[in-house]
Write a protein that holds these residues in place. Structure first.
Motif, mmCIF file in Angstrom:
data_model
loop_
_atom_site.group_PDB
_atom_site.id
_atom_site.type_symbol
_atom_site.label_atom_id
_atom_site.label_comp_id
_atom_site.label_asym_id
_atom_site.label_seq_id
_atom_site.Cartn_x
_atom_site.Cartn_y
_atom_site.Cartn_z
ATOM 1 N N ASN A 126 0.903 -1.477 -0.158
ATOM 2 C CA ASN A 126 -0.354 0.133 0.349
ATOM 3 C C ASN A 126 0.949 1.064 0.185
ATOM 4 O O ASN A 126 2.256 0.924 -0.219
ATOM 5 N N ASN A 183 -7.429 -5.068 3.396
ATOM 6 C CA ASN A 183 -6.623 -3.775 4.367
ATOM 7 C C ASN A 183 -5.373 -4.573 5.365
ATOM 8 O O ASN A 183 -5.196 -3.316 6.105
ATOM 9 N N ALA A 187 1.646 -4.825 2.786
ATOM 10 C CA ALA A 187 2.358 -5.666 2.153
ATOM 11 C C ALA A 187 2.336 -7.621 1.754
ATOM 12 O O ALA A 187 1.952 -7.223 2.862
ATOM 13 N N GLY A 204 -2.894 -1.601 -4.748
ATOM 14 C CA GLY A 204 -1.680 -1.468 -4.233
ATOM 15 C C GLY A 204 -0.445 -1.120 -5.042
ATOM 16 O O GLY A 204 -1.215 -0.988 -6.743
#
Length: 335
Positions: A126, A183, A187, A204
């Protein structure tokens, strides 16, 4: 009858590609010793592992070259496929260099034989993560600790000065990609075709791609290893297996449309667009130019630096590699 028809269709397609100057398919030279066994066992993921295209498409080439009993074995998908080879479920495995190296370090008798391609993985994150150093204190989703995504991200982190054990918050998840989409993590290391899906959904961004970003792009992400006893007892068969895989890799690089069609037709993967996208995004032409031994040296050194292994790269290479077949095939399969 359907198997015979698929085989004929595939070989005709290969011949057509060869006739167009894209690929030359020919059986082993008559001067070559006959295969010591006509049986070989390869692993198979359940409607997954699009990057295994060269291994999947190699089966018909092996059969055409005298290996009449090529088996794609449905094995335990709850473990990394390196364990298929370690347990004796398969005779050959395609995997990240790090996973092969881990087996060699553990004393499992395998031989790394060739690299196949680059470009399987992308570290997606993100907006809070713009570079690998930004992973400090962030949540990184993995299937489990010790999996090859967790190992590869750890190596990337250590390479830029982070302590992966203490600087990263590893979050184990049954579906790390979904966790990223929800979320729940910052990563995730995604494997083809997952990056294609995330890009299409505008979720992303790519921090590192091992197809284009150095140093990772300079080394193989997928390499073939064989059971050492099988390789030693059946060298002529082993060479045919590798020849088929590397010939199929040539097809994946030169005619990804045909390769993707065959992966669907033979039932190895379910989605044509994902197959085509994966083949276009991965460097199946790199096996001729990249140094397989150098890839093992690079990953073994990175793993030694992080404390994952104690053996030196030289010890790993001496104990667990055999590149004689690759050297011969690079000469014989020149375009």
């Amino acid at each position: 009858m359907q198997i015979i028809q698929n085989r004929r269709t595939f070989l005709v397609g290969l011949s057509a590609a060869g006739g167009a100057g894209l690929l030359k398919v020919r059986p082993s030279n008559a001067a070559e010793p006959p295969p010591e066994t006509t049986t070989v066992r390869l692993g198979r993921w359940n409607n997954a592992a699009y990057c295994w295209g060269a291994v999947y498409l190699a089966g018909e080439l092996m059969r055409a070259d005298g290996l009449t009993d090529v088996r794609y074995v449905e094995v335990d998908h709850t473990v990394d496929n390196s364990q298929w080879l370690a347990r004796g479920d398969t005779d050959f495995d395609m995997n990240m260099p790090s996973m092969h190296i881990s087996l060699i370090e553990a004393g499992v008798p395998i031989k790394i034989l060739t690299g196949v391609h680059t470009g399987c993985f992308e570290l997606i994150a993100n907006d809070s993560v713009q570079r690998v150093t930004d992973l400090r204190g962030k949540r990184v989703g993995v299937g489990n600790i010790g999996s090859h995504p967790q190992i590869l991200v750890s190596l990337m982190a250590n390479y830029v000065g982070l302590d992966p054990a203490n600087d990263i918050n590893w979050v184990e998840s049954r579906n790390p990609i979904q966790s990223f989409m929800d979320n729940e993590v910052d990563a995730v290391l995604s494997a083809m075709p997952e990056p294609l899906m995330l890009r299409a959904k505008k979720i992303g961004h790519t921090v590192v791609s091992n197809e284009v970003d150095r140093p990772w792009s300079q080394y193989f992400c997928c390499m073939v290893a064989g059971n050492a006893d099988y390789v030693n007892k059946h060298p002529a068969t082993t060479k045919r297996v590798l020849k088929a895989i590397l010939t199929a890799a040539d097809l994946c690089a030169s005619n990804p449309e045909l390769a993707a069609q065959e992966l669907i037709a033979q039932g190895f993967v379910p989605n044509y667009d994902d197959a085509l996208g994966t083949l276009r995004e991965t460097g199946h032409d790199k096996w001729r130019d990249y140094d397989a031994q150098d890839s093992i040296r690079f990953y073994a050194l990175r793993m030694q630096e992080t404390g994952m292994i104690r053996s030196s790269p030289q010890q790993i290479i001496a104990n667990g590699t055999d590149f004689r077949f690759l050297k011969e095939l690079k000469r014989e399969l020149k375009t």
